[in-house]
Structure formats: C-alpha cells, structure tokens
Design an enzyme around this catalytic site. Sequence first.
Site, PDB file in Angstrom:
ATOM      1  N   CYS A   1       0.564  -1.329  -0.183  1.00  0.00           N
ATOM      2  CA  CYS A   1       0.050  -0.004  -0.056  1.00  0.00           C
ATOM      3  C   CYS A   1       0.862   1.283  -0.003  1.00  0.00           C
ATOM      4  O   CYS A   1       1.919   1.152   0.689  1.00  0.00           O
ATOM      5  CB  CYS A   1      -0.822  -0.074   1.305  1.00  0.00           C
ATOM      6  SG  CYS A   1      -1.953  -1.379   1.327  1.00  0.00           S
TER       7      CYS A   1
ATOM      8  N   ARG B   1       5.035   0.144  -6.201  1.00  0.00           N
ATOM      9  CA  ARG B   1       5.146  -0.718  -4.900  1.00  0.00           C
ATOM     10  C   ARG B   1       3.978  -1.765  -5.042  1.00  0.00           C
ATOM     11  O   ARG B   1       4.205  -2.963  -4.323  1.00  0.00           O
ATOM     12  CB  ARG B   1       4.443   0.273  -3.704  1.00  0.00           C
ATOM     13  CG  ARG B   1       5.639   1.493  -3.350  1.00  0.00           C
ATOM     14  CD  ARG B   1       4.887   2.492  -2.160  1.00  0.00           C
ATOM     15  NE  ARG B   1       4.871   1.588  -1.133  1.00  0.00           N
ATOM     16  CZ  ARG B   1       5.723   1.810  -0.270  1.00  0.00           C
ATOM     17  NH1 ARG B   1       7.004   2.398  -0.383  1.00  0.00           N
ATOM     18  NH2 ARG B   1       5.861   1.314   1.076  1.00  0.00           N
TER      19      ARG B   1
ATOM     20  N   TRP C   1      -3.211  -2.716  -1.554  1.00  0.00           N
ATOM     21  CA  TRP C   1      -2.777  -4.175  -1.896  1.00  0.00           C
ATOM     22  C   TRP C   1      -3.397  -4.870  -0.968  1.00  0.00           C
ATOM     23  O   TRP C   1      -3.030  -5.033   0.270  1.00  0.00           O
ATOM     24  CB  TRP C   1      -0.993  -4.322  -1.627  1.00  0.00           C
ATOM     25  CG  TRP C   1      -0.621  -5.499  -2.141  1.00  0.00           C
ATOM     26  CD1 TRP C   1      -0.504  -5.894  -3.425  1.00  0.00           C
ATOM     27  CD2 TRP C   1      -0.379  -6.617  -1.313  1.00  0.00           C
ATOM     28  NE1 TRP C   1       0.176  -7.305  -3.528  1.00  0.00           N
ATOM     29  CE2 TRP C   1       0.240  -7.690  -2.263  1.00  0.00           C
ATOM     30  CE3 TRP C   1      -0.433  -6.995  -0.084  1.00  0.00           C
ATOM     31  CZ2 TRP C   1       0.588  -8.931  -1.977  1.00  0.00           C
ATOM     32  CZ3 TRP C   1      -0.034  -8.257   0.311  1.00  0.00           C
ATOM     33  CH2 TRP C   1       0.406  -9.193  -0.743  1.00  0.00           C
TER      34      TRP C   1
ATOM     35  N   ASN D   1      -1.332   1.956   5.596  1.00  0.00           N
ATOM     36  CA  ASN D   1      -0.592   0.764   5.146  1.00  0.00           C
ATOM     37  C   ASN D   1      -0.184  -0.076   6.107  1.00  0.00           C
ATOM     38  O   ASN D   1       0.345   0.435   7.260  1.00  0.00           O
ATOM     39  CB  ASN D   1       0.606   1.368   4.684  1.00  0.00           C
ATOM     40  CG  ASN D   1       1.617   0.642   4.107  1.00  0.00           C
ATOM     41  OD1 ASN D   1       1.393  -0.355   4.090  1.00  0.00           O
ATOM     42  ND2 ASN D   1       2.768   1.125   3.717  1.00  0.00           N
ATOM     43  N   GLY D   2      -0.455  -1.367   6.177  1.00  0.00           N
ATOM     44  CA  GLY D   2      -0.009  -2.369   6.914  1.00  0.00           C
ATOM     45  C   GLY D   2      -1.265  -3.264   7.627  1.00  0.00           C
ATOM     46  O   GLY D   2      -2.160  -3.552   6.731  1.00  0.00           O
TER      47      GLY D   2
ATOM     48  N   GLU E   1      17.411 -17.552  -9.270  1.00  0.00           N
ATOM     49  CA  GLU E   1      17.216 -16.044  -9.426  1.00  0.00           C
ATOM     50  C   GLU E   1      16.217 -16.055 -10.982  1.00  0.00           C
ATOM     51  O   GLU E   1      15.394 -15.412 -11.014  1.00  0.00           O
ATOM     52  CB  GLU E   1      18.208 -15.423  -9.551  1.00  0.00           C
ATOM     53  CG  GLU E   1      18.025 -13.748  -9.943  1.00  0.00           C
ATOM     54  CD  GLU E   1      17.035 -13.054  -9.038  1.00  0.00           C
ATOM     55  OE1 GLU E   1      16.482 -13.660  -7.832  1.00  0.00           O
ATOM     56  OE2 GLU E   1      16.510 -11.972  -9.561  1.00  0.00           O
TER      57      GLU E   1
ATOM     58  N   LYS F   1      12.591 -14.747 -11.704  1.00  0.00           N
ATOM     59  CA  LYS F   1      12.247 -13.711 -12.713  1.00  0.00           C
ATOM     60  C   LYS F   1      11.039 -14.264 -13.656  1.00  0.00           C
ATOM     61  O   LYS F   1      10.082 -13.552 -14.031  1.00  0.00           O
ATOM     62  CB  LYS F   1      13.333 -13.351 -13.204  1.00  0.00           C
ATOM     63  CG  LYS F   1      14.585 -12.509 -12.758  1.00  0.00           C
ATOM     64  CD  LYS F   1      13.950 -11.167 -12.366  1.00  0.00           C
ATOM     65  CE  LYS F   1      13.382 -11.025 -10.835  1.00  0.00           C
ATOM     66  NZ  LYS F   1      14.482 -10.731 -10.144  1.00  0.00           N
TER      67      LYS F   1
ATOM     68  N   GLU G   1       7.640 -14.784 -11.992  1.00  0.00           N
ATOM     69  CA  GLU G   1       7.246 -13.315 -11.354  1.00  0.00           C
ATOM     70  C   GLU G   1       6.577 -12.520 -12.370  1.00  0.00           C
ATOM     71  O   GLU G   1       5.547 -12.185 -12.196  1.00  0.00           O
ATOM     72  CB  GLU G   1       8.372 -12.966 -10.751  1.00  0.00           C
ATOM     73  CG  GLU G   1       8.191 -11.476 -10.087  1.00  0.00           C
ATOM     74  CD  GLU G   1       9.376 -10.879  -9.261  1.00  0.00           C
ATOM     75  OE1 GLU G   1      10.648 -11.319  -9.989  1.00  0.00           O
ATOM     76  OE2 GLU G   1       9.348 -10.279  -8.201  1.00  0.00           O
TER      77      GLU G   1
ATOM     78  N   HIS H   1      16.785 -37.054  -8.549  1.00  0.00           N
ATOM     79  CA  HIS H   1      16.226 -37.436  -7.508  1.00  0.00           C
ATOM     80  C   HIS H   1      14.730 -36.886  -7.373  1.00  0.00           C
ATOM     81  O   HIS H   1      14.186 -36.882  -6.246  1.00  0.00           O
ATOM     82  CB  HIS H   1      16.974 -36.685  -6.286  1.00  0.00           C
ATOM     83  CG  HIS H   1      18.404 -37.460  -6.147  1.00  0.00           C
ATOM     84  ND1 HIS H   1      18.620 -38.610  -5.755  1.00  0.00           N
ATOM     85  CD2 HIS H   1      19.559 -36.561  -6.380  1.00  0.00           C
ATOM     86  CE1 HIS H   1      20.127 -38.803  -5.634  1.00  0.00           C
ATOM     87  NE2 HIS H   1      20.599 -37.674  -6.169  1.00  0.00           N
TER      88      HIS H   1
ATOM     89  N   LYS I   1       6.124  -4.145  -4.530  1.00  0.00           N
ATOM     90  CA  LYS I   1       7.678  -3.893  -4.622  1.00  0.00           C
ATOM     91  C   LYS I   1       8.062  -4.125  -3.296  1.00  0.00           C
ATOM     92  O   LYS I   1       9.421  -4.404  -2.817  1.00  0.00           O
ATOM     93  CB  LYS I   1       7.873  -2.564  -5.227  1.00  0.00           C
ATOM     94  CG  LYS I   1       9.382  -2.271  -5.436  1.00  0.00           C
ATOM     95  CD  LYS I   1      10.101  -2.902  -6.515  1.00  0.00           C
ATOM     96  CE  LYS I   1      11.549  -2.515  -6.621  1.00  0.00           C
ATOM     97  NZ  LYS I   1      12.073  -3.737  -7.315  1.00  0.00           N
TER      98      LYS I   1
HETATM   99  C1  AGP Z   1      12.260  -9.791  -6.783  1.00  0.00           C
HETATM  100  O1  AGP Z   1      12.053  -9.856  -8.026  1.00  0.00           O
HETATM  101  C2  AGP Z   1      11.243  -9.636  -5.890  1.00  0.00           C
HETATM  102  N1  AGP Z   1      10.025  -8.842  -6.385  1.00  0.00           N
HETATM  103  C3  AGP Z   1      11.182  -9.780  -4.468  1.00  0.00           C
HETATM  104  O2  AGP Z   1      11.640 -11.372  -4.431  1.00  0.00           O
HETATM  105  C4  AGP Z   1      11.980  -9.125  -3.613  1.00  0.00           C
HETATM  106  O3  AGP Z   1      13.405  -9.367  -3.909  1.00  0.00           O
HETATM  107  C5  AGP Z   1      11.818  -9.363  -2.105  1.00  0.00           C
HETATM  108  O4  AGP Z   1      10.487  -9.143  -1.875  1.00  0.00           O
HETATM  109  C6  AGP Z   1      12.792  -8.832  -1.152  1.00  0.00           C
HETATM  110  O5  AGP Z   1      12.594  -7.289  -1.203  1.00  0.00           O
HETATM  111  P1  AGP Z   1      13.622  -6.398  -0.685  1.00  0.00           P
HETATM  112  O6  AGP Z   1      14.898  -6.693  -1.471  1.00  0.00           O
HETATM  113  O7  AGP Z   1      13.256  -5.014  -1.044  1.00  0.00           O
HETATM  114  O8  AGP Z   1      13.949  -6.683   0.760  1.00  0.00           O
END
Ligand code: AGP
Length: 606
Positions: free
Chosen positions: A2, A27, A73, A98-99, A479, A483, A486, A502, A601
Amino acid sequence: MCGIVGALAQRDVSSILLEGLRRLEYRGYDSAGLAIINQQKLERFRALGKVQQLTDRVPLDQAGKIGIAHTRWATHGKPSETNAHPHFSRDRIAVVHNGIIENYREIRENLLAAGYEFASETDTEVIAHLIESYYEDDLYAAVKQAVDQLRGAFSLGIIATGDSPALVACRRGSPLVVGVGIHENFIASDVSALLPVTNRFVYLDEGDFVVLNAEGYALYDSAGKPKELEITVSERTGDSTFKGNYRHFMQKEIHEQARAITDCLVGRIDTTTVLDSIFGSESEAVFTQLQNIQIVACGTSYHAGLVAKYWIEAILGISCQVEVASEFRYRKTVVPKHTLFVTLSQSGETADTLAALRNLSSDNYCGSLSICNVPESPLVRESSLVLMTRAGPEIGVASTKAFTTQLVSMLLLVISIGKLRNLNESRIASIVRELIELPRQIEQLLRLDAQIELIAEDFIDKQHALFLGRGEHYPIAMEGALKLKEISYIHAEAYPAGELKHGPLALVDSEMPVIVVTPNDELLEKLQSNMQEVKARGGKLYVFAHQGAKLDQSGDDVVVEMDCETSWVTPILSTIPLQLLSYHVAVLRGTDIDQPRNLAKSVTVE
Ligand code: AGP
C-alpha cells in the site's frame, strides 16, 4: 505494498495526490482512492484497478486544500471499490492505512456494539470508527487515543472535518515521511511520491506522529511528547521515476546495470584493493573479530545472499549461513560466537527482514550490517554497519539492478574482511580487477538482447520451465526461475543440477524447457552429464555457455554463447541473459511487467 500520500496546502491538492499515487504504483496495488475536504465536507473517489482509473473519476477542477490518497494491496478483504481506502466514519473522519491491524476483530466487536456500521471487509475501517469515537475538536488527540489501542505494524494518514483543518499521520512499523514545502506540507510512504513538490523530507522515527495544519507541522513521539527531527535534503530527482525511451522500467533497469555497478564501486576501490572503512568507521573492529556470518533476506535478495555464501566460504574460509527472513525470525537459532548478522534488501523496509534484525537477542552477534538500496530506510537506520548499493531507484517489481549491485557489494564485503585477515594481496587485486571490468562485460552481454528476444518466442505457450545450476550458479538458476515466474506467470523451478535424478527428472518431456548456465569451471563435466539426462528424456535445453565451455551439443539445443571468462564475478554476469529472457517472454505473453499481478515492490507486511 500500500502507498500513502497526503497534502495540506494553500492550493487545491487533488492533482498532487494523484501524481503521488502514480509515483507509488511500483509498490504494487490493486485499487486506489482519494479523499478531500471541500467546503467542510469530505468527498471521496475510489476505483478498482489502476491509478489512471481513479484519475478518470476525479474532476480536473476538483477543489480542496487538504486530502489523503492511497493505493491498496489487499490483505483483509478482496480487491474491490468498497474495500479501497480511504475509509470513512460518519462522514467526519477519513483514514488511509498501510500495514495490518492484528487486533481489529475485537475492536470491531466493540464498535458494532457501540452502534457503528461497517461498509467494508477491511481491518482499516475499525481505525476510522475508533478515531471518530474519540474525536471532538482535536484530531491528534483522537488519533493518539485510537492508535494506543492498535496492535500490528502500520502507518496511517487521517483527515477530519472541523473548524481547523488538520492532517494527522503516524508511523508504527511501516515507513512514512513528511515532505516539507513552502506554506504547504505533505506525507507519503516513500519520498518518490513527493519529488515533484519538494526535496526536503523529515523521516519519522518508529512510533512518531505528525500533525500538518495551517501553521506548518508538529512532531510528537509515541508518548505524545513534542519532538524535532532534522530535515534531510534529497538528491533524488523526479526523473528517476520515468521510463525514458524504454518500454518498461524493468527493461530500463536491466540496461542500467553497468552504470549502477560503476556507481556502487566509485570511491570504494582503487586499482588493487578496496578502500578502508567503506562499511563505516566501526567495521574494522567487527570484521577483525568475526568468526561466522549469518545472512538473512527475502526473494531476490535472499538469492544474492546464497551466492555470497559460496564466496565467503571459498575466499575467506569463514562459515556462513543464509536463511529467508520469514523463517529465521520465528526460529530458535544457535548463534556461534562472533557472528556478523547481514541483511540484504533493496527496499530496506521488508517486514520479515526488519523483524529478523529487530528480534536479534543473542550476545554472540558482533554487529549487524545492512546492504541496502534505500538510504534512510528502517534497515539502514537500525543496523550498526551499512553499505548502500547505489543502484538508483528500482521501480519494476522484479528486482534486477538491485540484485547485481547487491552481489557487487557482497564481494566488496568479502575483500574488506579479507584485507584485515591476511587474504593474499594478489588475490585481492585480481578480484578488484574483475570488479573493475564488470561494467564493460555487462554492456557486452546486453548485446545478446536481440538473440534472446528470438529465443523467448519458444516460451510463449509454455506452462513450466526448469532452471539448473551447480555451485554458485544454483542460486543464479533460482533467481532466473523467480524472474520468469514473477513476470511471465510461467511456473518455473530451479534445481541444483545434481538433484535432477532425485525427482524433477520425472517432469522432463518435450514440453519442458530446461535452462542451464554453464560456466567453464571444474563442475562443467558433471553439468554436462545432467544435461544429457535431460536430452535422453526428450527435454529441450537452453544453454547459456561461458567462453571455453565445450559442450556436447545436439541439433535441438539452443546455445547462447556468452563472451565471459569464468571468474569470481561470473554469477553476476550469468544473471544478465536470464533477466533478458524473462523480460522478453513476459513481453510476448503480454503481462504487466512492471507491476505483476498480486505482487508488491515493498513487502511491508508479513
Ligand atoms: C524480486 O524480483 C522480488 N520482487 C522480491 O523477491 C524481492 O526481492 C523481495 O520481496 C525482497 O525485497 P527487498 O530486497 O526489498 O527486501
């Protein structure tokens, strides 16, 4: 997650609020809303979906000199217009939040018994009614009384109708800044929202309240005692939140990586070594005594930590553990003596990572270090040592330049510790040389863009993908998989290549693309055997091959030759083509690349 924006000015504020929300879009959110006091009456606009949909509903000449706005959010209650903020109570109070309010159920029961009616399924609405129940003519007093009853991590922005207009905000576990203008003041969950109107900010401390009114602003601590905080002048410009000629922020950020890494290195290395004290004046004492390193992070940042573990143990011979913050924070841990606690985070406000830092209780920790991209973020402020990654604002939800600069920062950490512990000078010089060369090599790898764009076509209709890696390329495979899932919504998993037989091998058939990065190292032969296992089951290989990595290729394999030699920085280089692949697959699948569905974000709630 949020986003909050608020303004009290001598001019109409709706366009300031909408622009602020637009700048907070990165965000992650599912709905947006805005409330304004116009001629002593609260007016509200809300929309499910994008900020643009909200903007379309707000008249261009909307009057009102005090207002709050929000991107939501969803946590409690589905994404919908009625659940969108601001929430009202009896048309006197409007709240954005927010929260999470953990004890909202019991408060709601009491408020229902007191005759309040609820219009939404949110935890936020209880805050509005609770404040209303205390509100006579002093909004701050009512907010303070209400906040004292709330449990959870949150930040709030509140306005109320009445004779003397005021905007009250507070910070309890979720970030909030005050923007200081000339005869006008603002609040926001992130400075980027306010850059068009001011570059002067006050960063609230945990538990603080701020009251904006016609006279200016006043700060109070959690006990209600007036306090003062320094104004910080931000060097950021509003431009960093624009895409320029790129189609998406993620694309821009992928292509900015050479520059970001250069910025990360400037003033921190010379041609042969890392300069002293780049982690702060107390770092020397901490680095000399440490005997163990514990890294905690989430998501992409966690992957950076996993790569760093290979470096720390191989180069320094110091034991290192890496754990996702949401697990670490709730676990009873055994902490070896002289452990350095390291958090990695782009945003510096990830709730789990922050909680892990705040919960540290063992005396065996010799210090806490934050590797972070956002100055003044809670992680930075609460750690004893700090290194900023200097990647510049990262707007795309999918982390790219933040990840590669985190890796560079971790190598700087390895060398800084090594310097104090007799790491061979020529070894240090050779890693430094690799770092110096890195931006140029990244520029070169970015030239693979067109080739990878073509390969991406193979993935348009895929449902699943497997990423394989060995050694420090296993976290890079993780990673790559993160990506892809995501931003393209293709289910992707990463495995250490040796684990294939395995279990995951059962998934391999002609419909399963298998992506492998092959460094030319001592594990290449082993990796080749794993690739053969894939081919024998009809799987199609997509190989990102480093210079000199001789492969037993067959006609079906797609091989992208990477012009890079194997060295300590290889994992950083290997990341680039995987980012490009995910990006182009997502473009072809038409997904919302910069704001993928359901993601945020800054993950400021658990
Ligand atoms: C990365 O592509 C993601 N959106 C997510 O995994 C992110 O890295 C994670 O939420 C951690 O965020 P931060 O680095 O701001 O702590």
